[in-house]
Design an enzyme around this catalytic site. Structure first.
Site, PDB file in Angstrom:
ATOM      1  N   LYS A  13      42.435  -3.890 -11.390  1.00  0.00           N
ATOM      2  CA  LYS A  13      41.242  -3.072 -11.071  1.00  0.00           C
ATOM      3  C   LYS A  13      39.962  -3.847 -11.383  1.00  0.00           C
ATOM      4  CE  LYS A  13      42.311   0.173 -14.010  1.00  0.00           C
ATOM      5  NZ  LYS A  13      43.581  -0.380 -14.520  1.00  0.00           N
ATOM      6  N   ARG A  88      40.255   8.641 -15.969  1.00  0.00           N
ATOM      7  CA  ARG A  88      41.642   8.388 -16.350  1.00  0.00           C
ATOM      8  C   ARG A  88      42.375   9.699 -16.607  1.00  0.00           C
ATOM      9  NH1 ARG A  88      40.646   2.902 -18.617  1.00  0.00           N
ATOM     10  NH2 ARG A  88      42.622   1.801 -18.779  1.00  0.00           N
ATOM     11  N   ARG A 127      47.228 -12.181 -19.558  1.00  0.00           N
ATOM     12  CA  ARG A 127      45.773 -11.977 -19.422  1.00  0.00           C
ATOM     13  C   ARG A 127      45.040 -12.559 -20.625  1.00  0.00           C
ATOM     14  NH1 ARG A 127      43.165  -6.250 -17.929  1.00  0.00           N
ATOM     15  NH2 ARG A 127      44.351  -5.464 -19.713  1.00  0.00           N
ATOM     16  N   ARG A 160      43.922  -9.730 -25.653  1.00  0.00           N
ATOM     17  CA  ARG A 160      43.435  -8.463 -26.226  1.00  0.00           C
ATOM     18  C   ARG A 160      44.510  -7.819 -27.092  1.00  0.00           C
ATOM     19  NH1 ARG A 160      41.117  -5.284 -21.051  1.00  0.00           N
ATOM     20  NH2 ARG A 160      42.184  -3.592 -22.107  1.00  0.00           N
ATOM     21  N   ARG A 171      50.621   2.177 -23.142  1.00  0.00           N
ATOM     22  CA  ARG A 171      49.555   2.372 -22.156  1.00  0.00           C
ATOM     23  C   ARG A 171      50.143   2.769 -20.804  1.00  0.00           C
ATOM     24  NH1 ARG A 171      46.050  -2.822 -22.293  1.00  0.00           N
ATOM     25  NH2 ARG A 171      44.614  -1.608 -21.036  1.00  0.00           N
TER      26      ARG A 171
HETATM   27  P1  ADP Z   1      42.957  -4.094 -14.942  1.00  0.00           P
HETATM   28  O1  ADP Z   1      41.462  -4.147 -14.857  1.00  0.00           O
HETATM   29  O2  ADP Z   1      43.575  -3.205 -13.887  1.00  0.00           O
HETATM   30  O3  ADP Z   1      43.471  -3.780 -16.307  1.00  0.00           O
HETATM   31  P2  ADP Z   1      42.796  -7.005 -14.537  1.00  0.00           P
HETATM   32  O4  ADP Z   1      41.889  -7.102 -13.345  1.00  0.00           O
HETATM   33  O5  ADP Z   1      42.216  -7.378 -15.860  1.00  0.00           O
HETATM   34  O6  ADP Z   1      43.506  -5.549 -14.601  1.00  0.00           O
HETATM   35  O7  ADP Z   1      44.091  -7.901 -14.222  1.00  0.00           O
HETATM   36  C1  ADP Z   1      45.166  -8.027 -15.173  1.00  0.00           C
HETATM   37  C2  ADP Z   1      45.653  -9.478 -15.236  1.00  0.00           C
HETATM   38  O8  ADP Z   1      46.288  -9.834 -14.001  1.00  0.00           O
HETATM   39  C3  ADP Z   1      44.512 -10.491 -15.437  1.00  0.00           C
HETATM   40  O9  ADP Z   1      44.994 -11.539 -16.263  1.00  0.00           O
HETATM   41  C4  ADP Z   1      44.209 -10.978 -14.016  1.00  0.00           C
HETATM   42  O10 ADP Z   1      43.667 -12.294 -14.023  1.00  0.00           O
HETATM   43  C5  ADP Z   1      45.587 -10.913 -13.344  1.00  0.00           C
HETATM   44  N1  ADP Z   1      45.522 -10.542 -11.917  1.00  0.00           N
HETATM   45  C6  ADP Z   1      44.640  -9.687 -11.315  1.00  0.00           C
HETATM   46  N2  ADP Z   1      44.920  -9.564  -9.986  1.00  0.00           N
HETATM   47  C7  ADP Z   1      46.019 -10.334  -9.760  1.00  0.00           C
HETATM   48  C8  ADP Z   1      46.824 -10.625  -8.596  1.00  0.00           C
HETATM   49  N3  ADP Z   1      46.555 -10.074  -7.398  1.00  0.00           N
HETATM   50  N4  ADP Z   1      47.881 -11.456  -8.756  1.00  0.00           N
HETATM   51  C9  ADP Z   1      48.164 -11.984  -9.972  1.00  0.00           C
HETATM   52  N5  ADP Z   1      47.467 -11.780 -11.092  1.00  0.00           N
HETATM   53  C10 ADP Z   1      46.408 -10.964 -11.005  1.00  0.00           C
HETATM   54  P1  AMP Z   2      40.646  -0.897 -19.916  1.00  0.00           P
HETATM   55  O1  AMP Z   2      39.740  -2.014 -20.284  1.00  0.00           O
HETATM   56  O2  AMP Z   2      40.159  -0.119 -18.721  1.00  0.00           O
HETATM   57  O3  AMP Z   2      42.095  -1.322 -19.783  1.00  0.00           O
HETATM   58  O4  AMP Z   2      40.591   0.155 -21.133  1.00  0.00           O
HETATM   59  C1  AMP Z   2      41.020  -0.209 -22.433  1.00  0.00           C
HETATM   60  C2  AMP Z   2      41.205   1.041 -23.283  1.00  0.00           C
HETATM   61  O5  AMP Z   2      39.934   1.737 -23.429  1.00  0.00           O
HETATM   62  C3  AMP Z   2      42.164   2.097 -22.743  1.00  0.00           C
HETATM   63  O6  AMP Z   2      43.518   1.813 -23.046  1.00  0.00           O
HETATM   64  C4  AMP Z   2      41.644   3.357 -23.452  1.00  0.00           C
HETATM   65  O7  AMP Z   2      42.057   3.401 -24.807  1.00  0.00           O
HETATM   66  C5  AMP Z   2      40.129   3.141 -23.437  1.00  0.00           C
HETATM   67  N1  AMP Z   2      39.510   3.706 -22.218  1.00  0.00           N
HETATM   68  C6  AMP Z   2      38.859   3.029 -21.221  1.00  0.00           C
HETATM   69  N2  AMP Z   2      38.439   3.870 -20.269  1.00  0.00           N
HETATM   70  C7  AMP Z   2      38.841   5.115 -20.650  1.00  0.00           C
HETATM   71  C8  AMP Z   2      38.749   6.427 -20.076  1.00  0.00           C
HETATM   72  N3  AMP Z   2      38.145   6.632 -18.884  1.00  0.00           N
HETATM   73  N4  AMP Z   2      39.270   7.475 -20.769  1.00  0.00           N
HETATM   74  C9  AMP Z   2      39.861   7.298 -21.954  1.00  0.00           C
HETATM   75  N5  AMP Z   2      40.018   6.102 -22.543  1.00  0.00           N
HETATM   76  C10 AMP Z   2      39.521   5.017 -21.900  1.00  0.00           C
END
Ligand code: ADP
Ligand code: AMP
Length: 213
Positions: A13, A88, A127, A160, A171
């Site tokens: 995302k 969420r 990541r 992280r 999660r």
């Molecule tokens: P989210 O925001 O949904 O938690 P991220 O955008 O941070 O996810 O992506 C999670 C991990 O996967 C990161 O390390 C990112 O670089 C990698 N990633 C994102 N999109 C792709 C893809 N299409 N193919 C492979 N790896 C990806």
């Molecule tokens: P993210 O960076 O989006 O993966 O979010 C990391 C963490 O932040 C999540 O696992 C939740 O603990 C908290 N968080 C982020 N956005 C929300 C939301 N909209 N509602 C509740 N918790 C959130």
């Protein structure tokens, strides 16, 4: 244009939202990034959020909704925004819908980046996030030029705390229970669009821009 990114944690995302924000000239708003910035600064909000985040739980709606509504009322949000990690829960989606309704406005697209759970655990383990600017990398798919160092600002890259495998499992469970019902919520409103998030990230982005126009 107001866009919501849906998908499991680690589905991509944030990666896609940053590219959307750049292409369409709208801000990328991540509630996770806002919480992490507050944790880094040691604010009361950050201290409260950290306990939930470290366990892989959601931060309570009452805290989350307020920071989101404050942020979208900023001037730079007038022409739209892309929300990453919000809503969420169904109550969060309803609060956003009501707030927009009051302004005669609405969400235009809810984009679900669809990735099966098996791929998610692998992605999260790889990541790496910048401690300073929040840029994200992946040790295999999106490696930084120099190992452990952010290309954009030169700071250290970390795994992280909530990307450790035990927490990722929590999660994912929270996602299936509380967040995935949002797909149905937006489908009923006729604005849900699903893209296959297992493909290469530029292919995923192509599918999204085909939808957004
Ligand atoms: P989210 O925001 O949904 O938690 P991220 O955008 O941070 O996810 O992506 C999670 C991990 O996967 C990161 O390390 C990112 O670089 C990698 N990633 C994102 N999109 C792709 C893809 N299409 N193919 C492979 N790896 C990806
Ligand atoms: P993210 O960076 O989006 O993966 O979010 C990391 C963490 O932040 C999540 O696992 C939740 O603990 C908290 N968080 C982020 N956005 C929300 C939301 N909209 N509602 C509740 N918790 C959130």
């Amino acid at each position: 244009m107001k866009i919501i990114m849906l998908g499991a944690p680690g589905a991509g995302k944030g990666t896609q939202a940053k590219m959307i924000a750049e292409k369409y000239g709208i801000p990328h708003i991540s509630t996770g990034d806002i919480f992490r910035a507050n944790i880094k600064q040691g604010t009361p909000l950050g201290m409260e959020a950290k306990g939930f985040m470290d366990k892989g739980q959601l931060v309570p709606d009452i805290l989350t909704v307020k920071i989101l509504l404050d942020r979208v009322s900023d001037d730079d949000c007038k022409n739209g925004y892309v929300l990453d990690g919000f809503p969420r829960t169904i109550p969060q989606a309803e609060v956003l819908e009501n707030a927009l309704n009051e302004m005669g406005d609405k969400v235009d697209f809810a984009i679900d980046v669809d990735v099966p759970d098996e791929n998610i655990v692998r992605r999260m383990g790889g990541r790496r996030a910048c401690v300073t600017c929040g840029a994200t990398y992946h040790i295999e798919h999106v490696p930084p030029k120099k190992e452990g160092i952010c290309d954009k600002c030169g700071s250290e890259l970390i795994l992280r705390d909530d990307d450790k495998p035990e927490t990722v499992k929590n999660r994912l469970a929270v996602y299936h229970e509380q967040t995935s019902p949002l797909k149905d919520f937006y489908n009923k409103k006729g604005i849900l669009k699903t893209v296959d998030g297992t493909r290469d990230m530029m292919e995923v982005f192509g599918a999204i821009t085909d939808i957004l126009g």
